[in-house]
Design a protein around this motif. Sequence first.
Motif, PDB file in Angstrom:
ATOM      1  N   GLU A  30       0.780  -1.232   0.000  1.00 37.92           N
ATOM      2  CA  GLU A  30       0.000   0.000   0.000  1.00 37.92           C
ATOM      3  C   GLU A  30       0.817   1.290   0.000  1.00 37.92           C
ATOM      4  O   GLU A  30       0.302   2.340  -0.361  1.00 37.92           O
ATOM      5  CB  GLU A  30      -0.980   0.024   1.176  1.00 37.92           C
ATOM      6  N   LYS A  31       2.095   1.241   0.393  1.00 40.80           N
ATOM      7  CA  LYS A  31       2.905   2.458   0.382  1.00 40.80           C
ATOM      8  C   LYS A  31       3.174   2.880  -1.058  1.00 40.80           C
ATOM      9  O   LYS A  31       3.446   2.035  -1.924  1.00 40.80           O
ATOM     10  CB  LYS A  31       4.228   2.230   1.102  1.00 40.80           C
ATOM     11  N   GLU A  32       3.126   4.176  -1.303  1.00 40.66           N
ATOM     12  CA  GLU A  32       3.297   4.702  -2.668  1.00 40.66           C
ATOM     13  C   GLU A  32       4.579   4.205  -3.324  1.00 40.66           C
ATOM     14  O   GLU A  32       4.570   3.767  -4.479  1.00 40.66           O
ATOM     15  CB  GLU A  32       3.274   6.233  -2.639  1.00 40.66           C
ATOM     16  N   SER A  33       5.690   4.245  -2.595  1.00 37.51           N
ATOM     17  CA  SER A  33       6.967   3.807  -3.169  1.00 37.51           C
ATOM     18  C   SER A  33       6.935   2.314  -3.507  1.00 37.51           C
ATOM     19  O   SER A  33       7.495   1.888  -4.524  1.00 37.51           O
ATOM     20  CB  SER A  33       8.122   4.109  -2.210  1.00 37.51           C
ATOM     21  N   LEU A  35       4.178   0.553  -4.214  1.00 39.31           N
ATOM     22  CA  LEU A  35       3.255   0.371  -5.335  1.00 39.31           C
ATOM     23  C   LEU A  35       3.990   0.583  -6.659  1.00 39.31           C
ATOM     24  O   LEU A  35       3.813  -0.194  -7.601  1.00 39.31           O
ATOM     25  CB  LEU A  35       2.072   1.336  -5.223  1.00 39.31           C
ATOM     26  N   ARG A  36       4.825   1.611  -6.726  1.00 38.10           N
ATOM     27  CA  ARG A  36       5.577   1.883  -7.966  1.00 38.10           C
ATOM     28  C   ARG A  36       6.489   0.718  -8.325  1.00 38.10           C
ATOM     29  O   ARG A  36       6.535   0.281  -9.469  1.00 38.10           O
ATOM     30  CB  ARG A  36       6.392   3.167  -7.816  1.00 38.10           C
ATOM     31  N   ARG A  41      -1.057   0.505  -9.137  1.00 38.98           N
ATOM     32  CA  ARG A  41      -1.524   1.892  -9.030  1.00 38.98           C
ATOM     33  C   ARG A  41      -2.213   2.181  -7.699  1.00 38.98           C
ATOM     34  O   ARG A  41      -2.224   3.318  -7.254  1.00 38.98           O
ATOM     35  CB  ARG A  41      -2.487   2.199 -10.174  1.00 38.98           C
ATOM     36  N   VAL A  42      -2.830   1.171  -7.113  1.00 41.77           N
ATOM     37  CA  VAL A  42      -3.597   1.350  -5.876  1.00 41.77           C
ATOM     38  C   VAL A  42      -3.237   0.240  -4.898  1.00 41.77           C
ATOM     39  O   VAL A  42      -2.744  -0.824  -5.304  1.00 41.77           O
ATOM     40  CB  VAL A  42      -5.119   1.357  -6.156  1.00 41.77           C
TER      41      VAL A  42
END
Length: 100
Positions: A30-33, A35-36, A41-42
């Motif tokens: 779930e952490k943005e980094s 996810l990338r 995307r989510v």
Amino acid sequence: MDDSEPARLRVAYGTSQRPKPIPRGCFLIEKESELRVAGLRVPTRFDLKNLVVLPYTLSAFMNAPGELGMLKPSPLMGVLPASRYNDLKRAADEAKLTRR
């Protein structure tokens, strides 16, 4: 396996719909980094109790988006962030226990 057969992958079911709570045998990215790195995307929960074996071919992973939504020469979307390895191991151990 002869050379004409593609490699096969064991793939865990993932969902972005209501990823929490996280049941036994599952883990969440779930952490943005993260996810990338994972090509997501989510926030997505993966269920190691729900596995399928697929051939490692473009046709088996046709919906796997590449950069800018275009398919790459490989169906690889991303990789599991190293920070989630322990969660993967825990979920795998829990999934084994629930299958007995």
